[in-house]
Design a protein around this motif. Structure first.
Motif, PDB file in Angstrom:
ATOM      1  N   THR A  27       1.489 -11.029   5.246  1.00 15.28           N
ATOM      2  CA  THR A  27       0.718 -12.245   5.506  1.00 15.28           C
ATOM      3  C   THR A  27      -0.364 -12.402   4.444  1.00 15.28           C
ATOM      4  OG1 THR A  27      -0.777 -10.984   6.872  1.00 15.28           O
ATOM      5  CG2 THR A  27       1.057 -12.042   7.988  1.00 15.28           C
ATOM      6  N   ALA A  28      -1.004 -13.573   4.449  1.00 12.48           N
ATOM      7  CA  ALA A  28      -2.029 -13.853   3.436  1.00 12.48           C
ATOM      8  C   ALA A  28      -3.132 -12.799   3.482  1.00 12.48           C
ATOM      9  CB  ALA A  28      -2.594 -15.245   3.649  1.00 12.48           C
ATOM     10  N   ASP A  29      -3.521 -12.375   4.684  1.00 13.70           N
ATOM     11  CA  ASP A  29      -4.639 -11.413   4.720  1.00 13.70           C
ATOM     12  C   ASP A  29      -4.191  -9.975   4.409  1.00 13.70           C
ATOM     13  OD1 ASP A  29      -3.964 -12.410   7.638  1.00 13.70           O
ATOM     14  OD2 ASP A  29      -4.370 -10.250   7.760  1.00 13.70           O
ATOM     15  N   GLN A  30      -2.875  -9.768   4.232  1.00 16.71           N
ATOM     16  CA  GLN A  30      -2.408  -8.460   3.741  1.00 16.71           C
ATOM     17  C   GLN A  30      -2.148  -8.507   2.237  1.00 16.71           C
ATOM     18  OE1 GLN A  30       0.971  -8.539   6.401  1.00 16.71           O
ATOM     19  NE2 GLN A  30       0.266  -6.698   7.448  1.00 16.71           N
ATOM     20  N   THR A  31      -2.539  -9.618   1.600  1.00 19.35           N
ATOM     21  CA  THR A  31      -2.290  -9.776   0.173  1.00 19.35           C
ATOM     22  C   THR A  31      -3.558  -9.416  -0.596  1.00 19.35           C
ATOM     23  OG1 THR A  31      -0.827 -11.592   0.735  1.00 19.35           O
ATOM     24  CG2 THR A  31      -1.472 -11.407  -1.561  1.00 19.35           C
ATOM     25  N   PHE A  32      -3.409  -8.526  -1.581  1.00 14.77           N
ATOM     26  CA  PHE A  32      -4.577  -8.110  -2.365  1.00 14.77           C
ATOM     27  C   PHE A  32      -4.883  -9.124  -3.458  1.00 14.77           C
ATOM     28  CE2 PHE A  32      -2.368  -4.173  -1.064  1.00 14.77           C
ATOM     29  CZ  PHE A  32      -3.359  -3.624  -0.276  1.00 14.77           C
ATOM     30  N   VAL A  33      -6.173  -9.300  -3.743  1.00 12.70           N
ATOM     31  CA  VAL A  33      -6.585 -10.070  -4.914  1.00 12.70           C
ATOM     32  C   VAL A  33      -6.676  -9.083  -6.072  1.00 12.70           C
ATOM     33  CG1 VAL A  33      -8.435 -11.436  -5.944  1.00 12.70           C
ATOM     34  CG2 VAL A  33      -7.863 -11.710  -3.519  1.00 12.70           C
ATOM     35  N   THR A  34      -5.873  -9.264  -7.109  1.00 13.35           N
ATOM     36  CA  THR A  34      -5.798  -8.274  -8.182  1.00 13.35           C
ATOM     37  C   THR A  34      -6.178  -8.882  -9.538  1.00 13.35           C
ATOM     38  OG1 THR A  34      -3.561  -8.684  -8.964  1.00 13.35           O
ATOM     39  CG2 THR A  34      -3.776  -7.316  -6.970  1.00 13.35           C
ATOM     40  N   SER A  35      -6.179  -8.026 -10.547  1.00 14.74           N
ATOM     41  CA  SER A  35      -6.464  -8.500 -11.904  1.00 14.74           C
ATOM     42  C   SER A  35      -5.198  -9.002 -12.618  1.00 14.74           C
ATOM     43  CB  SER A  35      -7.146  -7.394 -12.711  1.00 14.74           C
ATOM     44  OG  SER A  35      -6.437  -6.172 -12.574  1.00 14.74           O
ATOM     45  N   SER A  36      -4.050  -9.053 -11.915  1.00 15.85           N
ATOM     46  CA  SER A  36      -2.908  -9.842 -12.425  1.00 15.85           C
ATOM     47  C   SER A  36      -2.579 -10.877 -11.350  1.00 15.85           C
ATOM     48  CB  SER A  36      -1.691  -8.969 -12.780  1.00 15.85           C
ATOM     49  OG  SER A  36      -1.399  -8.005 -11.797  1.00 15.85           O
ATOM     50  N   PRO A  37      -3.463 -11.881 -11.225  1.00 15.94           N
ATOM     51  CA  PRO A  37      -3.480 -12.773 -10.057  1.00 15.94           C
ATOM     52  C   PRO A  37      -2.214 -13.607  -9.873  1.00 15.94           C
ATOM     53  CG  PRO A  37      -4.935 -13.605 -11.786  1.00 15.94           C
ATOM     54  CD  PRO A  37      -4.524 -12.224 -12.196  1.00 15.94           C
ATOM     55  N   SER A  38      -1.481 -13.892 -10.950  1.00 16.97           N
ATOM     56  CA  SER A  38      -0.289 -14.728 -10.783  1.00 16.97           C
ATOM     57  C   SER A  38       0.854 -13.966 -10.130  1.00 16.97           C
ATOM     58  CB  SER A  38       0.156 -15.290 -12.131  1.00 16.97           C
ATOM     59  OG  SER A  38      -0.881 -16.067 -12.666  1.00 16.97           O
ATOM     60  N   MET A  39       0.654 -12.681  -9.880  1.00 15.28           N
ATOM     61  CA  MET A  39       1.667 -11.881  -9.180  1.00 15.28           C
ATOM     62  C   MET A  39       1.188 -11.491  -7.781  1.00 15.28           C
ATOM     63  SD  MET A  39       2.467  -9.695 -12.580  1.00 15.28           S
ATOM     64  CE  MET A  39       3.297  -8.314 -11.832  1.00 15.28           C
ATOM     65  N   HIS A  85      -4.362  -1.648 -10.835  1.00 19.53           N
ATOM     66  CA  HIS A  85      -5.464  -2.070 -11.710  1.00 19.53           C
ATOM     67  C   HIS A  85      -5.718  -1.041 -12.816  1.00 19.53           C
ATOM     68  CE1 HIS A  85      -9.083  -4.144 -12.916  1.00 19.53           C
ATOM     69  NE2 HIS A  85      -9.797  -3.058 -12.738  1.00 19.53           N
ATOM     70  N   SER A  86      -5.769   0.244 -12.456  1.00 13.16           N
ATOM     71  CA  SER A  86      -6.090   1.228 -13.495  1.00 13.16           C
ATOM     72  C   SER A  86      -4.931   1.388 -14.488  1.00 13.16           C
ATOM     73  CB  SER A  86      -6.502   2.564 -12.879  1.00 13.16           C
ATOM     74  OG  SER A  86      -5.378   3.223 -12.381  1.00 13.16           O
ATOM     75  N   ASP A  87      -3.678   1.250 -14.020  1.00 14.43           N
ATOM     76  CA  ASP A  87      -2.533   1.258 -14.955  1.00 14.43           C
ATOM     77  C   ASP A  87      -2.665   0.126 -15.969  1.00 14.43           C
ATOM     78  OD1 ASP A  87      -1.161   3.338 -13.617  1.00 14.43           O
ATOM     79  OD2 ASP A  87      -0.253   1.904 -12.215  1.00 14.43           O
ATOM     80  N   ARG A  88      -3.026  -1.030 -15.434  1.00 11.66           N
ATOM     81  CA  ARG A  88      -3.143  -2.247 -16.246  1.00 11.66           C
ATOM     82  C   ARG A  88      -4.184  -2.038 -17.350  1.00 11.66           C
ATOM     83  NH1 ARG A  88      -4.218  -5.244 -11.532  1.00 11.66           N
ATOM     84  NH2 ARG A  88      -2.080  -4.726 -10.985  1.00 11.66           N
ATOM     85  N   LEU A  89      -5.358  -1.533 -16.956  1.00 11.23           N
ATOM     86  CA  LEU A  89      -6.427  -1.322 -17.937  1.00 11.23           C
ATOM     87  C   LEU A  89      -5.997  -0.305 -18.987  1.00 11.23           C
ATOM     88  CD1 LEU A  89      -9.658  -1.221 -15.705  1.00 11.23           C
ATOM     89  CD2 LEU A  89      -8.567  -3.191 -16.802  1.00 11.23           C
ATOM     90  N   LYS A  90      -5.386   0.794 -18.515  1.00 16.00           N
ATOM     91  CA  LYS A  90      -4.948   1.842 -19.461  1.00 16.00           C
ATOM     92  C   LYS A  90      -3.904   1.300 -20.431  1.00 16.00           C
ATOM     93  CE  LYS A  90      -5.206   5.610 -16.314  1.00 16.00           C
ATOM     94  NZ  LYS A  90      -4.314   6.298 -15.388  1.00 16.00           N
ATOM     95  N   THR A  91      -2.997   0.496 -19.912  1.00 16.55           N
ATOM     96  CA  THR A  91      -1.916  -0.020 -20.760  1.00 16.55           C
ATOM     97  C   THR A  91      -2.461  -0.995 -21.807  1.00 16.55           C
ATOM     98  OG1 THR A  91      -0.410   0.239 -18.889  1.00 16.55           O
ATOM     99  CG2 THR A  91       0.368  -1.111 -20.711  1.00 16.55           C
ATOM    100  N   ILE A  92      -3.406  -1.854 -21.383  1.00 18.18           N
ATOM    101  CA  ILE A  92      -4.020  -2.788 -22.340  1.00 18.18           C
ATOM    102  C   ILE A  92      -4.733  -1.994 -23.445  1.00 18.18           C
ATOM    103  CG2 ILE A  92      -5.875  -4.494 -22.635  1.00 18.18           C
ATOM    104  CD1 ILE A  92      -5.122  -5.509 -19.760  1.00 18.18           C
ATOM    105  N   ALA A  93      -5.484  -0.973 -23.039  1.00 18.10           N
ATOM    106  CA  ALA A  93      -6.247  -0.175 -24.016  1.00 18.10           C
ATOM    107  C   ALA A  93      -5.297   0.578 -24.946  1.00 18.10           C
ATOM    108  CB  ALA A  93      -7.173   0.793 -23.280  1.00 18.10           C
ATOM    109  N   TYR A  94      -4.244   1.163 -24.364  1.00 17.51           N
ATOM    110  CA  TYR A  94      -3.283   1.933 -25.153  1.00 17.51           C
ATOM    111  C   TYR A  94      -2.617   1.054 -26.212  1.00 17.51           C
ATOM    112  CZ  TYR A  94       1.454   3.778 -25.945  1.00 17.51           C
ATOM    113  OH  TYR A  94       2.649   4.146 -26.504  1.00 17.51           O
ATOM    114  N   LEU A  95      -2.145  -0.122 -25.802  1.00 24.03           N
ATOM    115  CA  LEU A  95      -1.473  -0.976 -26.776  1.00 24.03           C
ATOM    116  C   LEU A  95      -2.422  -1.486 -27.847  1.00 24.03           C
ATOM    117  CD1 LEU A  95       1.201  -0.978 -25.198  1.00 24.03           C
ATOM    118  CD2 LEU A  95       1.397  -3.380 -25.827  1.00 24.03           C
ATOM    119  N   TYR A  96      -3.678  -1.731 -27.444  1.00 22.78           N
ATOM    120  CA  TYR A  96      -4.643  -2.233 -28.421  1.00 22.78           C
ATOM    121  C   TYR A  96      -4.974  -1.149 -29.446  1.00 22.78           C
ATOM    122  CZ  TYR A  96      -8.840  -4.345 -30.360  1.00 22.78           C
ATOM    123  OH  TYR A  96      -9.775  -4.862 -31.216  1.00 22.78           O
ATOM    124  N   ARG A  97      -5.185   0.063 -28.944  1.00 21.05           N
ATOM    125  CA  ARG A  97      -5.621   1.131 -29.858  1.00 21.05           C
ATOM    126  C   ARG A  97      -4.465   1.695 -30.681  1.00 21.05           C
ATOM    127  NH1 ARG A  97      -9.248   3.359 -25.147  1.00 21.05           N
ATOM    128  NH2 ARG A  97     -11.042   1.970 -25.432  1.00 21.05           N
TER     129      ARG A  97
END
Ligand code: PLP
Length: 474
Positions: free
Chosen positions: A301-313, A371-383
């Motif tokens: 349900t809507a209230d079981q849905t997390f608000v995340t840093s990849s919001p379109s998913m 969220h932490s995977d996302r941040l690590k992956t962004i940093a890894y690809l950038y660096r």
């Protein structure tokens, strides 16, 4: 080509009818009665085609009631260098770890939804003018869909867009993107509520049969067949870019929410494109990952849905999923009706006895990213690669790295650009002075004048506003 419903109780439709309607009358989703089969020889010939020429070959198999020359013109106009930045349209790049990234986000709103929505804009205008019809598109958005629809339909004849968004809940960039459009057929409505409230209002308007008929309401949401069809093309294009001959197989990894993008991959595979596996990447909202690992589908349900840093998913009920289940059940519409009756009662369903078929015959696998995977992956690809990706694409890369087997060629679909999600990029790379590239056309976007009306969280307020605008212009 005729279009049938996954619930088997609607009349078959033409392509144009499927394009302009959302759900079938029986509540199901429309699919072609069969998938065209592409033989080795044809695949070989398609290998060298430009994006628009390839798109024409594929789309003309499905859009059979559109005049061929007209369709060719519409497609050439849509997939133009000036709209998508390069003549390749969806260029593929290779990282030093061997993963490939297919860029789908160089359209006007910097997300992959432009790939299909831009075509839909031109097709809508064409069909409405051919058939002497008018439409008012009503939709709700929390970000990407609304802007992609507005940029596709802005300035088009015979169609208006009324787009509801939650007041004060979108990023500055997303707001500026939608509200700064000067076109008179675009109406932005900020509702004093949440995204779900906006969606409820849209449903209420569509459920008011008189209002709907009088004002010719329609939608362009993610279940629209035209969107799925347009997305099939870039699986072929990505395959050709990543291989030298049709003997080779590739896998695709797809950041997923409503299951529209990866469904197009499933259809490309069903047409005979040599796809090995389809990797479904989810974020913390992992209802699809749960299904592809266990065979159990339990929407939340809507209230079981997390608000995340990849919001379109951030989706817990994948609207296009029913189309895959229809194929999985060998198109047994009665069984689909039964499963979705269970869903409408708030239950899920269990197809764990079909897991082997899901994994081996259909090639689906999945994993999730946080969220932490996302941040690590962004940093890894950038660096490591000097490559800046957005949070949704990062979910895909993380999952592709987790699932990839020795020797497997994996193409990760890039579903948005970093410029749309600056705050998460800065969170991933704290203290680093990074220059997040933004296309020139969007420089100073936030400073442009905005057009939006703020309304109460109330369907009748929205109806009154629509009446006022449309009755005035008649
Ligand atoms: C819409 C969207 C997705 C999810 O695509 P689905 O077709 O809903 O699975 C992923 N990433 C971005 C950036 C999107 O806008």
């Amino acid at each position: 080509m005729k279009y049938i419903s996954t619930r088997g109780q609607s009349q078959a439709r033409t392509f144009s009818q499927a394009l302009l309607t959302g759900l079938a009358e029986d509540g199901g989703l429309l699919l072609p009665e069969e998938y065209p089969q592409i033989d080795d020889m044809t695949l070989h010939q398609w290998r060298e085609l430009s994006y628009p020429d390839l798109a024409f070959e594929i789309i003309s198999l499905f859009a059979t009631d559109i005049d061929r020359d007209d369709l060719k013109g519409i497609i050439a106009k849509t997939y133009a260098t000036q709209t998508f930045g390069t003549s390749d349209v969806t260029p593929v790049r290779t990282l030093s770890n061997g993963l490939k990234i297919e860029a789908l986000s160089n359209g006007p709103t910097l997300a992959f939804k432009d790939m299909a929505m831009q075509l839909l804009g031109h097709l809508f205008e064409y069909v409405l003018s051919r058939d002497q019809q008018y439409l008012n598109i009503i939709g709700a958005t929390s970000g990407d869909t609304g802007s992609a629809a507005e940029y596709a339909l802005r300035g088009k004849q015979r169609v208006n867009v009324f787009m509801l968004s939650p007041h004060g809940r979108m990023s500055d960039f997303q707001r500026a993107q939608m509200y700064s459009l000067p076109d008179h057929n675009i109406y932005n409505i900020a509702v004093k509520g949440m995204f779900d409230d906006c969606q409820d209002i849209v449903k209420a308007l569509h459920n008011d049969a008189d209002f709907k008929q009088h004002y010719h309401l329609s939608t362009v949401n993610s279940i629209n067949w035209g969107r799925i069809m347009a997305q099939i093309v870039y699986y072929f294009k990505g395959y050709f870019a990543a291989t030298l001959s049709n003997e080779q197989k590739v896998s695709f990894c797809v950041p997923s929410g409503n299951f529209g993008n990866v469904l197009a991959g499933h259809i490309a595979r069903s047409m005979g494109l040599p796809i090995h596996r389809l990797m479904v990447a989810t974020n913390e909202n992992d209802v699809l990952d749960e299904f592809f690992r266990s065979g159990r589908y339990v929407p939340r349900t809507a209230d079981q849905t997390f608000v995340t840093s990849s919001p379109s998913m951030d989706i817990s009920k994948a609207s296009n999923f029913e189309r895959f289940i229809f194929d999985l059940l060998d198109r047994d519409a009665a069984k689909v009706r039964q499963l979705w009756a269970q869903i409408s009662q708030g239950q899920g369903f269990d197809l764990s006895d079909l897991l082997d078929k899901i994994h081996h015959r259909y090639g689906f696998v999945s994993a999730k990213s946080t969220h932490s995977d996302r941040l690590k992956t962004i940093a890894y690809l950038y660096r490591e690669e000097n490559d800046l990706i957005d949070p949704h694409t990062a979910d895909g890369i993380k999952v592709a790295l987790a699932l990839r087997e020795a020797g497997e060629v994996v193409i990760c679909l890039e579903t948005a650009l970093a410029a749309k999600f600056e705050s998460t990029i800065h969170e991933a790379l704290p203290g680093e002075k990074i220059n997040i590239p933004r296309p020139e056309a969007l420089a100073g976007l936030e400073d442009l004048p905005q057009r939006v009306v703020v309304l109460d969280n109330d369907a009748s307020a929205v109806k009154n506003y629509i009446r006022q605008q449309l009755d005035q212009s008649v």
